[in-house]
Design a protein around this motif. Sequence first.
Motif, mmCIF file in Angstrom:
data_model
loop_
_atom_site.group_PDB
_atom_site.id
_atom_site.type_symbol
_atom_site.label_atom_id
_atom_site.label_comp_id
_atom_site.label_asym_id
_atom_site.label_seq_id
_atom_site.Cartn_x
_atom_site.Cartn_y
_atom_site.Cartn_z
ATOM 1 N N ASP A 1 58.945 65.234 15.062
ATOM 2 C CA ASP A 1 59.985 66.227 15.332
ATOM 3 C C ASP A 1 60.840 66.308 14.067
ATOM 4 N N PRO A 2 61.858 67.169 14.043
ATOM 5 C CA PRO A 2 62.658 67.296 12.812
ATOM 6 C C PRO A 2 63.259 65.998 12.309
ATOM 7 N N ALA A 3 63.504 65.043 13.209
ATOM 8 C CA ALA A 3 64.063 63.758 12.776
ATOM 9 C C ALA A 3 62.982 62.772 12.367
ATOM 10 N N HIS A 4 61.748 63.096 12.694
ATOM 11 C CA HIS A 4 60.620 62.222 12.364
ATOM 12 C C HIS A 4 59.539 63.074 11.691
ATOM 13 N N PRO A 5 59.719 63.402 10.432
ATOM 14 C CA PRO A 5 58.720 64.236 9.741
ATOM 15 C C PRO A 5 57.399 63.496 9.568
ATOM 16 N N PHE A 6 56.402 64.256 9.205
ATOM 17 C CA PHE A 6 55.067 63.687 9.011
ATOM 18 C C PHE A 6 55.141 62.561 7.974
ATOM 19 N N PRO A 7 54.649 61.380 8.322
ATOM 20 C CA PRO A 7 54.823 60.211 7.438
ATOM 21 C C PRO A 7 53.794 60.177 6.308
ATOM 22 N N ARG A 8 54.032 59.284 5.386
ATOM 23 C CA ARG A 8 53.021 59.006 4.360
ATOM 24 C C ARG A 8 51.908 58.179 5.006
ATOM 25 N N ILE A 9 50.683 58.595 4.810
ATOM 26 C CA ILE A 9 49.523 57.917 5.392
ATOM 27 C C ILE A 9 48.755 57.229 4.271
ATOM 28 N N LEU A 10 48.547 55.949 4.415
ATOM 29 C CA LEU A 10 47.889 55.165 3.380
ATOM 30 C C LEU A 10 46.414 55.538 3.258
ATOM 31 N N ASN A 11 45.904 55.458 2.062
ATOM 32 C CA ASN A 11 44.515 55.791 1.759
ATOM 33 C C ASN A 11 43.531 55.041 2.657
ATOM 34 N N LYS A 12 42.630 55.772 3.278
ATOM 35 C CA LYS A 12 41.488 55.258 4.043
ATOM 36 C C LYS A 12 41.872 54.410 5.247
ATOM 37 N N THR A 13 43.059 54.647 5.814
ATOM 38 C CA THR A 13 43.454 53.891 6.996
ATOM 39 C C THR A 13 43.137 54.677 8.259
ATOM 40 N N LEU A 14 42.991 53.957 9.365
ATOM 41 C CA LEU A 14 42.690 54.553 10.663
ATOM 42 C C LEU A 14 43.967 55.078 11.311
ATOM 43 N N ALA B 1 52.322 63.107 18.413
ATOM 44 C CA ALA B 1 52.714 61.817 17.844
ATOM 45 C C ALA B 1 51.548 61.277 17.028
ATOM 46 N N LEU B 2 51.878 60.375 16.125
ATOM 47 C CA LEU B 2 50.858 59.710 15.303
ATOM 48 C C LEU B 2 50.896 58.216 15.588
ATOM 49 N N VAL B 3 49.726 57.618 15.608
ATOM 50 C CA VAL B 3 49.614 56.164 15.736
ATOM 51 C C VAL B 3 48.843 55.668 14.527
ATOM 52 N N ARG B 4 49.503 54.898 13.714
ATOM 53 C CA ARG B 4 48.855 54.323 12.533
ATOM 54 C C ARG B 4 48.417 52.902 12.861
ATOM 55 N N ALA B 5 47.155 52.601 12.659
ATOM 56 C CA ALA B 5 46.641 51.253 12.921
ATOM 57 C C ALA B 5 47.049 50.341 11.770
ATOM 58 N N PRO B 6 47.893 49.345 12.020
ATOM 59 C CA PRO B 6 48.302 48.435 10.934
ATOM 60 C C PRO B 6 47.092 47.740 10.315
ATOM 61 N N ARG B 7 47.212 47.462 9.038
ATOM 62 C CA ARG B 7 46.097 46.810 8.343
ATOM 63 C C ARG B 7 45.846 45.398 8.848
ATOM 64 N N SER B 8 46.836 44.828 9.547
ATOM 65 C CA SER B 8 46.663 43.472 10.061
ATOM 66 C C SER B 8 45.729 43.409 11.266
ATOM 67 N N LEU B 9 45.426 44.548 11.863
ATOM 68 C CA LEU B 9 44.587 44.558 13.064
ATOM 69 C C LEU B 9 43.108 44.629 12.691
ATOM 70 N N PRO B 10 42.267 43.872 13.389
ATOM 71 C CA PRO B 10 40.826 43.979 13.134
ATOM 72 C C PRO B 10 40.310 45.328 13.591
ATOM 73 N N ARG B 11 39.447 45.944 12.802
ATOM 74 C CA ARG B 11 38.905 47.268 13.152
ATOM 75 C C ARG B 11 37.745 47.181 14.133
ATOM 76 N N ILE B 12 37.144 46.010 14.248
ATOM 77 C CA ILE B 12 36.060 45.780 15.199
ATOM 78 C C ILE B 12 36.457 44.598 16.082
ATOM 79 N N ILE B 13 36.381 44.781 17.388
ATOM 80 C CA ILE B 13 36.752 43.734 18.347
ATOM 81 C C ILE B 13 35.489 43.241 19.035
ATOM 82 N N ARG B 14 35.287 41.940 19.006
ATOM 83 C CA ARG B 14 34.125 41.353 19.667
ATOM 84 C C ARG B 14 34.521 40.894 21.068
ATOM 85 N N LEU B 15 33.778 41.348 22.059
ATOM 86 C CA LEU B 15 34.065 40.956 23.431
ATOM 87 C C LEU B 15 33.528 39.551 23.687
#
Length: 698
Positions: free
Chosen positions: A157-170, A189-203
């Motif tokens: 929204d006007p108080a939350h403009p489009f953020p900077r998105i890091l290269n090649k992130t999910l 809304a946007l959800v940025r996956a932090p780099r600290s999270l594993p991209r593949i989860i093993r059950l």
Amino acid sequence: MKATPPPPRHAVDLDAPELYINRELSALEFNFRVLAQARDPDVPVLERLRFLTIVSNNLDEFFEVRVAVLKHKHALGVATPGADGLSSGEILTRLRERALELVAEIYAIWHDVLGPALENEGIRFLTRDRWTDKQRRWLLGYFQNEIMPVLSPLGLDPAHPFPRILNKTLNLAVVLKGRDAFGREGHMALVRAPRSLPRIIRLPAEVSGDANDFVFLAEVLQAFADEIFPGFEVCASYQFRVTRNSELVVEETEVENLAHALREELAGRGYARPVRLEVGADCPRAIADMLIHNFQLEDADVYRCDGPVNIIRASQIYDQVDRPELKYPRFTPRLSPAFGKGVNEFDVLGTRDVLLHHPYESFASVVDLLRRAAQDPDVLAIKQTLYRAGKDSPLVDLLVDASRNGKDVTVVVELRARFDEEANIGLAVRLQEAGVQVVYGVVGYKTHAKMMLIVRRESGTLRRYVHLSTGNYHTGNSRGYTDIGLMTANPEIGEDIHKIFQQLSGLGPMIQLKRLLHSPFTLYSSVMARIEREIEHARNGRTGRIVAKLNALNEAHVVEALYRASQAGVSIDLIVRGACTLRPGVPGVSDNIRVRSIVGRFLEHSRVYWFGNDGQPELYCASADWMERNLMRRIEIGVPILDPALADRVYTETLDLYLRDNTQAWLLGADGRYTRREPATGELPHSAQQALLVSYCG
């Protein structure tokens, strides 16, 4: 192979654009050959998955560098056509067409080939429509406990403009309906996956039984998006990923400290200008347009992915799944027979040259030589180049030890080794703190040569021991790349290497070398002169013959010289792994030229030049491809293999075996297309890499 007679003399314009393949298109084409490995049922299934992710990674780097630079020049109007005559706009259009085909092929293999093949082995990538109730409950708990606490969703929204998105992130673009506690109506809304999270989860086994079940993080985020936005109705969510320009541009002549300038450039690389937007195949036009607008891209920069946008992350399961039968058989590189147990490397090299062929022979011989030098009281100085050394390199540890043991140690660290810049800056700092003299080469020229020089006092005189290689001082790469290394105490080669190091660390004048070819000074002219010599042999009724193994060939003058050699009747075989701008088999121009690319288990990396010289052949191993940048704008070396037995060995193992390969060879046609070589009727299958594995490792 016998050359055809020279064609009748008539004017052929060897500068004609149709005789040259565009270098960028040829570089992209290499990935189709790699991707064919992912389709090949004879390749173990986890290796096939690895090949698919290698192509995905290659495509990332292709856009980050090649496409980014081309787009930048095109926008500025400074791009000049190459030998192929194509404008930057034409190249970008053709690259997009072919890249779209490559992306479609990646996901077709993912769904139709690899998915079923992996499931047959009990390995599954589960989309949320396939989760059992038990799996869904476990994943919900995992989401609430491990993922949700580190997320920072952003309502636009006007108080939350489009953020900077890091290269090649999910990232996810989430469409919402409803109002929050402040009465704000949610739309997007946007959800940025932090780099600290594993991209593949093993059950765990308790929810999947005996199967190896994996879930992409994006699937979990999309499945539980309503948990991220309580009180809202989540109408839909879409994956996206942006690729940015990663080419560092530092005006070296205008900076006082290259390391400091590069460090500042690196800080902003993750947010440089976007060049590609990947979105899920289901992403509607309105969402794509919003992303295009915010990233300041165009429709032609959008690539739709029929599957995970970060499919490259699937490579993580290679090490997690302990199924050796689904991977290439393990092998132990042979220790060089020249260095037996307890043998002093200096004693051996004092009497003979030693050749190493990686990965079939162990890189441990190089490490052991440096270890002995670091400890030997008679060693006075060690000089070495480092282009890519890898994390936790034992060579770096030994250079530090040598310095602390009182040796004079000088290391040329190439700070501009692409995508290794940050690691090399850290490496340089560590070496400097240990008292090593670190230099960064020559302004404007990357130091790509691979050299080690050891100066030792023996019987009152100084003797030089040298290691030269076609590949990097990277112990990991030495197990996956094919390379040739030479260890020698030849006085002339040692003196040449000494002069090159002096030139790199000092401000010396032009140097005259006795044995080595040296870029950007004599390597190009020497290669051209040897091609001309073969032309003269052929024109005078003698045998003209050239065989070369390269990673790439795009230098227009070299290509033109090879065309003239073919016209004169010189028989030419080129083994070019990647980009090749030469068109073989063009009547009257390149009838006598054959080009093949070998793609297999190991990355072909050795560069070998062989010139027949009418029965008195010359063979060089080099760090340089026949590319403009290697020949004109880099510090490179080519070393002659002077021992006839070793030269014969290099010819047999890196050229002859490869020219007979009929299973992993791709033949380039005059139309620029590659066709996979297959055994002819009655012909036994022959793989050069497999033959070498059997020969060296049993």
